[in-house]
Design a protein around this motif. Structure first.
Motif, PDB file in Angstrom:
ATOM      1  N   PRO A 555     -54.417 -94.469  37.731  1.00  0.00           N
ATOM      2  CA  PRO A 555     -55.191 -93.781  38.714  1.00  0.00           C
ATOM      3  C   PRO A 555     -56.616 -93.226  38.002  1.00  0.00           C
ATOM      4  CG  PRO A 555     -52.809 -92.915  38.568  1.00  0.00           C
ATOM      5  CD  PRO A 555     -53.181 -93.763  37.307  1.00  0.00           C
ATOM      6  N   GLN A 556     -57.415 -93.074  39.044  1.00  0.00           N
ATOM      7  CA  GLN A 556     -58.954 -92.620  38.640  1.00  0.00           C
ATOM      8  C   GLN A 556     -58.912 -91.294  39.715  1.00  0.00           C
ATOM      9  OE1 GLN A 556     -61.505 -95.742  39.532  1.00  0.00           O
ATOM     10  NE2 GLN A 556     -62.879 -95.133  38.079  1.00  0.00           N
ATOM     11  N   ILE A 557     -59.340 -90.292  38.882  1.00  0.00           N
ATOM     12  CA  ILE A 557     -59.918 -88.981  39.265  1.00  0.00           C
ATOM     13  C   ILE A 557     -61.135 -89.067  39.794  1.00  0.00           C
ATOM     14  CG2 ILE A 557     -59.562 -86.474  38.879  1.00  0.00           C
ATOM     15  CD1 ILE A 557     -56.919 -87.825  38.434  1.00  0.00           C
ATOM     16  N   LEU A 558     -61.280 -88.799  41.114  1.00  0.00           N
ATOM     17  CA  LEU A 558     -62.452 -88.633  41.829  1.00  0.00           C
ATOM     18  C   LEU A 558     -62.849 -87.206  41.889  1.00  0.00           C
ATOM     19  CD1 LEU A 558     -62.297 -91.057  44.651  1.00  0.00           C
ATOM     20  CD2 LEU A 558     -63.009 -91.782  42.428  1.00  0.00           C
ATOM     21  N   TYR A 559     -62.134 -86.471  41.995  1.00  0.00           N
ATOM     22  CA  TYR A 559     -62.280 -84.787  42.182  1.00  0.00           C
ATOM     23  C   TYR A 559     -61.155 -84.351  41.191  1.00  0.00           C
ATOM     24  CZ  TYR A 559     -63.917 -80.372  43.573  1.00  0.00           C
ATOM     25  OH  TYR A 559     -64.087 -78.984  43.775  1.00  0.00           O
ATOM     26  N   PRO A 560     -61.477 -82.964  40.401  1.00  0.00           N
ATOM     27  CA  PRO A 560     -62.673 -82.850  39.961  1.00  0.00           C
ATOM     28  C   PRO A 560     -63.183 -83.934  39.105  1.00  0.00           C
ATOM     29  CG  PRO A 560     -60.828 -81.818  38.791  1.00  0.00           C
ATOM     30  CD  PRO A 560     -60.298 -82.648  40.004  1.00  0.00           C
ATOM     31  N   VAL A 561     -64.713 -84.000  39.169  1.00  0.00           N
ATOM     32  CA  VAL A 561     -65.347 -85.170  38.409  1.00  0.00           C
ATOM     33  C   VAL A 561     -65.116 -84.938  37.047  1.00  0.00           C
ATOM     34  CG1 VAL A 561     -67.558 -86.238  38.016  1.00  0.00           C
ATOM     35  CG2 VAL A 561     -67.147 -84.896  40.172  1.00  0.00           C
ATOM     36  N   PRO A 562     -64.404 -86.158  36.469  1.00  0.00           N
ATOM     37  CA  PRO A 562     -64.096 -86.343  35.219  1.00  0.00           C
ATOM     38  C   PRO A 562     -65.529 -86.209  34.191  1.00  0.00           C
ATOM     39  CG  PRO A 562     -63.541 -88.309  35.971  1.00  0.00           C
ATOM     40  CD  PRO A 562     -64.180 -87.548  37.114  1.00  0.00           C
ATOM     41  N   LEU A 581     -54.661 -72.916  50.431  1.00  0.00           N
ATOM     42  CA  LEU A 581     -55.257 -74.436  49.792  1.00  0.00           C
ATOM     43  C   LEU A 581     -56.438 -73.872  48.934  1.00  0.00           C
ATOM     44  CD1 LEU A 581     -55.229 -77.368  49.356  1.00  0.00           C
ATOM     45  CD2 LEU A 581     -56.941 -77.506  51.374  1.00  0.00           C
ATOM     46  N   VAL A 582     -56.227 -74.172  47.840  1.00  0.00           N
ATOM     47  CA  VAL A 582     -57.463 -73.650  46.843  1.00  0.00           C
ATOM     48  C   VAL A 582     -58.252 -74.846  46.224  1.00  0.00           C
ATOM     49  CG1 VAL A 582     -56.503 -71.423  46.138  1.00  0.00           C
ATOM     50  CG2 VAL A 582     -55.947 -73.548  44.931  1.00  0.00           C
ATOM     51  N   SER A 583     -57.789 -75.869  46.327  1.00  0.00           N
ATOM     52  CA  SER A 583     -58.469 -76.984  45.791  1.00  0.00           C
ATOM     53  C   SER A 583     -57.773 -78.310  45.866  1.00  0.00           C
ATOM     54  CB  SER A 583     -58.882 -76.825  44.225  1.00  0.00           C
ATOM     55  OG  SER A 583     -59.544 -78.032  43.774  1.00  0.00           O
ATOM     56  N   LYS A 584     -58.162 -79.447  45.719  1.00  0.00           N
ATOM     57  CA  LYS A 584     -57.500 -80.680  45.997  1.00  0.00           C
ATOM     58  C   LYS A 584     -57.954 -81.815  44.829  1.00  0.00           C
ATOM     59  CE  LYS A 584     -57.174 -84.526  49.006  1.00  0.00           C
ATOM     60  NZ  LYS A 584     -55.809 -84.481  49.998  1.00  0.00           N
ATOM     61  N   VAL A 585     -56.941 -82.272  44.096  1.00  0.00           N
ATOM     62  CA  VAL A 585     -57.199 -83.252  43.349  1.00  0.00           C
ATOM     63  C   VAL A 585     -57.418 -84.620  44.031  1.00  0.00           C
ATOM     64  CG1 VAL A 585     -56.541 -84.687  41.089  1.00  0.00           C
ATOM     65  CG2 VAL A 585     -56.218 -82.047  41.224  1.00  0.00           C
ATOM     66  N   ILE A 586     -58.436 -85.392  43.787  1.00  0.00           N
ATOM     67  CA  ILE A 586     -58.618 -86.669  44.648  1.00  0.00           C
ATOM     68  C   ILE A 586     -58.516 -87.746  43.407  1.00  0.00           C
ATOM     69  CG2 ILE A 586     -59.956 -87.862  46.105  1.00  0.00           C
ATOM     70  CD1 ILE A 586     -61.054 -85.486  47.256  1.00  0.00           C
ATOM     71  N   SER A 639     -51.283 -84.095  36.039  1.00  0.00           N
ATOM     72  CA  SER A 639     -51.098 -85.655  35.985  1.00  0.00           C
ATOM     73  C   SER A 639     -51.108 -86.276  37.232  1.00  0.00           C
ATOM     74  CB  SER A 639     -49.930 -85.812  34.871  1.00  0.00           C
ATOM     75  OG  SER A 639     -49.061 -86.589  35.661  1.00  0.00           O
ATOM     76  N   VAL A 640     -51.961 -87.357  37.105  1.00  0.00           N
ATOM     77  CA  VAL A 640     -51.687 -88.032  38.364  1.00  0.00           C
ATOM     78  C   VAL A 640     -51.175 -89.593  38.067  1.00  0.00           C
ATOM     79  CG1 VAL A 640     -53.099 -89.529  40.243  1.00  0.00           C
ATOM     80  CG2 VAL A 640     -53.928 -87.329  39.280  1.00  0.00           C
ATOM     81  N   LYS A 641     -50.014 -89.888  38.610  1.00  0.00           N
ATOM     82  CA  LYS A 641     -49.448 -91.014  38.165  1.00  0.00           C
ATOM     83  C   LYS A 641     -49.209 -92.131  39.379  1.00  0.00           C
ATOM     84  CE  LYS A 641     -44.976 -90.412  37.236  1.00  0.00           C
ATOM     85  NZ  LYS A 641     -43.584 -89.738  36.697  1.00  0.00           N
ATOM     86  N   LEU A 648     -48.639 -96.052  35.474  1.00  0.00           N
ATOM     87  CA  LEU A 648     -49.737 -95.528  34.782  1.00  0.00           C
ATOM     88  C   LEU A 648     -50.310 -94.111  35.312  1.00  0.00           C
ATOM     89  CD1 LEU A 648     -51.830 -98.808  34.915  1.00  0.00           C
ATOM     90  CD2 LEU A 648     -50.678 -98.004  33.018  1.00  0.00           C
ATOM     91  N   SER A 649     -50.521 -93.372  34.364  1.00  0.00           N
ATOM     92  CA  SER A 649     -51.073 -91.948  34.662  1.00  0.00           C
ATOM     93  C   SER A 649     -52.305 -91.606  34.042  1.00  0.00           C
ATOM     94  CB  SER A 649     -50.053 -90.970  34.531  1.00  0.00           C
ATOM     95  OG  SER A 649     -49.752 -91.033  32.906  1.00  0.00           O
ATOM     96  N   THR A 650     -53.136 -90.623  34.672  1.00  0.00           N
ATOM     97  CA  THR A 650     -54.150 -90.029  33.902  1.00  0.00           C
ATOM     98  C   THR A 650     -54.092 -88.423  34.339  1.00  0.00           C
ATOM     99  OG1 THR A 650     -55.354 -91.911  35.267  1.00  0.00           O
ATOM    100  CG2 THR A 650     -56.754 -90.222  34.328  1.00  0.00           C
ATOM    101  N   THR A 651     -54.695 -87.686  33.419  1.00  0.00           N
ATOM    102  CA  THR A 651     -54.805 -86.153  33.512  1.00  0.00           C
ATOM    103  C   THR A 651     -55.984 -85.825  33.698  1.00  0.00           C
ATOM    104  OG1 THR A 651     -54.627 -86.113  31.054  1.00  0.00           O
ATOM    105  CG2 THR A 651     -52.689 -85.982  32.093  1.00  0.00           C
ATOM    106  N   CYS A 652     -56.097 -84.717  34.573  1.00  0.00           N
ATOM    107  CA  CYS A 652     -57.283 -83.879  34.532  1.00  0.00           C
ATOM    108  C   CYS A 652     -57.262 -82.254  34.653  1.00  0.00           C
ATOM    109  CB  CYS A 652     -57.917 -84.306  36.041  1.00  0.00           C
ATOM    110  SG  CYS A 652     -57.055 -83.827  37.283  1.00  0.00           S
TER     111      CYS A 652
END
Ligand SMILES: *[C@@H]1O[C@H](CO)[C@@H](O)[C@H](O)[C@H]1NC(C)=O
Ligand SMILES: *[C@@H]1O[C@H](CO)[C@@H](O)[C@H](O)[C@H]1NC(C)=O
Ligand SMILES: *[C@@H]1O[C@H](CO)[C@@H](O)[C@H](O)[C@H]1NC(C)=O
Length: 672
Positions: A555-562, A581-586, A639-641, A648-652
């Motif tokens: 996964p690729q984090i678009l927001y927050p910009v890594p 809603l305070v924020s959103k991970v995209i 973590s985005v999985k 596969l996963s990514t963390t932000c």
């Protein structure tokens, strides 16, 4: 006559010497017919001698006759000379004529002697008599006219005119009496007209001898003239030509015809022997004639097909070597003993399947050695075949195709031709022609599927076989040999051949390189199947290639910009209530499907329990109202999985600042 008189004279001399007296001869002469009744008075001696009849007794008158018999007596009372017993001239004198009895009339006192001659006159009291009542004579039928047959004459005891004077032969066509011969010892019968035994084998003649008496007497003899056969007749056939017919299957010994010749001759001359003249060696083994009865019979195997008729000359020969001839014609009738014979005069063993209907395949000849109906042949072929048999000229037939052929359905035919003749019962024969149908490249290869769809995993190693296509071509050999190839085309500007290759023989498709699902997901390629005919036939099929995804992208984090250097901070008002809603991970995932189905999770937070993240939405919401006591800076490690296997996963990191005033956040300055 002279002799007879001499004899008489001799007698006289005897008489003279025996008597002392010489007296004049025959003082008295009397005559009396023979066979006169007794007491018949011949004459009166007293009167004729001028004697006194009263003195006769006294003078001892008497007749003296030499011999036992007296014949005459003298009546002493009257002087009559009378017949005292039967006088048969023939007994007394036989053939001597005149027949004279000499008596002496003797008287005594004084002695006186007179000669008395008594002529016994012949009376026709004897008929002519032949030595036998019937005579059998033989004369050859070949005797020439003028030939004589001698017969002994008839004898008549009477004399003179009373003896046989004439001969008379009964009326007949062949014989006459020879007039000259009437005075000889024999009577000759002369052949006047020639004889034919066969017309009449015996002639019965009556020969009459007639004397000159009044009335005449007749003696007859029956003459059986037997005509002796001369071989003067040749055997004669009842017909000059004999016709016979028999069927060729006649058994040995069958009688064909009996011919008869007749020969009118007798005995051996009429015995006929039959021969067949001038028989060829062949014929000799087929026919024979019975020498004795003229019956011709079969002794060999006849064959109408070899010879339908025989002509022979038959000879009849009699015992004398005379021959007669006739002709015998023997017709041999046909029997249906030959089956038709089929011969193939020309034949195409192989015909291409694109042969036009009506094309000639074979020429057939049908023969039947028999004749007539037995040789009338009709032909037929096995039904339901694309062939027909057409009559051509005389006994020839042509086999032609009658419809289109297809080698791929039937590649050879056994065409049976049956020939039947017209006999009763008919005979058959048949032959079978094998006709091969040769191939024409008339079928293009046909793919088993209308479209092929293949799925290729991305990242697959190059060279792996991914699919195989297959097309059938029912044609023969090279016409049915299929070669596969790819139709050149481009995928995204790249020749398709750099993606796929196909084994021309097997139709197996290989990947030339690995695919990246994320680059392109499908494409189409055309595969051509081409046969090896000339010209070749082909068909094509579309192969749809789908690249299947593999979980090869995290996964690729678009927001927050890594951004490693500056950390984005999200402002959260202090009065934020729970559930806001305070924020959103995209995040995105280049993969697809499960591989791109992302789920979010808070791994670490400053104040666990304050924020939560939507599992799939990535939305970060408050879990409770924010209070004064809450730390202003809140950090969340998320973590985005993806849902791939393995995933596969990514963390932000999400930085939150609980504040109503941006200026309170020292780091914010850096952000701007
Ligand atoms: C024709 O006859 C041959 C020989 O008997 C046989 O091998 C073949 O199969 C037959 N063909 C057909 C079409 O029946
Ligand atoms: C293939 O077909 C062609 C005509 O199209 C023909 O002449 C040839 O004989 C065929 N080949 C075979 C092996 O049957
Ligand atoms: C493929 O088949 C179609 C239909 O038969 C034909 O029109 C087309 O030209 C073929 N293409 C190739 C490349 O052979």
């Amino acid at each position: 006559m002279a002799k007879t008189s001499e004899l008489c004279l001799g007698k006289w001399r005897l008489w003279i010497t025996s008597l002392l007296f010489c007296v004049t001869a025959a003082d008295l002469r009397y005559s009396v017919p023979e066979e006169t009744k007794t007491k018949f008075v011949i004459g009166n001696l007293s009167k004729d001698l001028k004697l006194d009849y009263n003195r006769l007794r006294f003078r001892k008158a008497r007749l003296d006759y030499q011999g036992d018999r007296r014949y005459c007596e003298i009546d002493l009372d009257s002087g009559n000379l009378f017949v005292s017993e039967r006088i048969d001239r023939e007994v007394l004198c036989g053939t001597t004529s005149p027949c004279i009895l000499h008596f002496e009339f003797i008287l005594e006192n004084p002695l006186e002697l007179h000669n008395i001659a008594l002529e016994v006159q012949d009376v026709n009291d004897n008929p002519p008599v032949f030595p036998k009542g019937s005579i059998k004579l033989e004369i050859s039928e070949g005797a020439t006219t003028g030939s004589k047959l001698q017969l002994t004459r008839a004898r008549d005891l009477d004399v003179g005119m009373n003896s046989v004077q004439t001969y008379i032969l009964s009326q007949n066509k062949h014989f006459v009496l020879d007039a000259k011969s009437s005075k000889d010892r024999y009577v000759d019968i002369v052949l006047k007209n020639s004889l034919d035994r066969e017309t009449r084998g015996e002639h019965s003649l009556v020969l009459s001898a007639v004397d000159g008496g009044n009335p005449p007497n007749t003696g007859t003899v029956v003459i059986e003239v037997v005509v002796i056969d001369v071989n003067d007749n040749a055997p004669l056939f009842s017909q000059p030509l004999y016709n016979a017919r028999l069927s060729e299957n006649s058994a040995l010994g069958t009688s064909i015809i009996k011919i008869t010749a007749t020969d009118e001759d007798e005995g051996a001359n009429g015995e006929i022997t039959y021969y067949i003249n001038h028989l060829s060696d062949n014929t000799k083994q087929l026919f024979k004639i019975d020498e004795n009865d003229g019956e011709i019979s079969v002794i060999g195997q006849l064959d109408h097909e070899k010879a339908s008729s025989y002509e022979m000359e038959v000879q009849a020969e009699d015992g004398g070597g005379q021959t007669g001839h006739c002709k015998v014609v023997i017709e041999i009738d046909d029997v249906n003993d030959n089956a038709p014979v089929i011969s193939v005069k020309s034949q195409k063993n192989q015909i291409p399947e694109n042969t036009t209907p009506g094309t000639e395949i074979a020429v057939i000849n049908v023969k039947d050695l028999d004749s007539g109906e037995n040789s009338r042949v009709s032909c037929s072929i096995s039904p339901n075949l694309p062939f027909q048999l057409q009559p051509y000229i005389k006994s020839y037939f042509i086999l032609t195709t009658s419809s289109w052929l297809d080698r791929e359905q039937i590649d050879n035919y056994n065409v049976t031709i049956i020939a039947t003749d017209g006999g009763i019962p008919p005979l058959f024969s048949n032959i079978s022609l094998n006709i091969q149908v040769s191939d024409i490249n008339d079928n293009s290869p046909r793919f088993e599927l209308q479209t092929y769809v293949i799925y290729i995993n991305e990242n697959k190693q190059s060279g792996t076989s991914v699919c195989s296509v297959s097309a059938n071509d029912p044609d023969w050999r090279q016409n049915g040999t299929v070669l596969y190839s790819l139709v050149p085309s481009e995928v995204n500007g790249v020749p398709v051949s750099s993606f796929l290759s196909i084994n021309g023989d097997t139709g197996v498709i290989h990947a030339v390189r690995s695919f990246d699902y994320e680059q392109f997901r499908n494409f189409s390629v055309k595969v051509v199947a081409r046969d090896n005919g000339s010209p070749p036939l082909s068909s094509n099929v579309t192969v749809k290639v789908f690249i299947t995804d593999e979980n090869d992208n995290s996964p690729q984090i678009l927001y927050p910009v890594p951004d490693g250097k500056s950390v984005m901070t999200e402002m959260v008002p202090k009065a934020t209530l729970s559930g806001s809603l305070v924020s959103k991970v995209i995040a995105v995932d280049a993969d697809s499907g499960q591989n791109a189905w992302l789920s979010y999770q808070i791994l670490k937070s400053t104040d666990p329990g304050l924020f939560s993240i939507g599992l799939h939405s990535g939305e970060i919401k408050t879990q409770r109202d924010i209070s004064e006591s809450d730390n202003m800076k809140q950090n969340l490690v998320i973590s985005v999985k993806d849902n791939g296997q393995p995933s596969l996963s990514t963390t932000c990191v999400v930085n939150l600042l609980i504040s109503d005033n941006l200026s309170e956040v020292p780091e914010l300055k850096d952000m701007s």
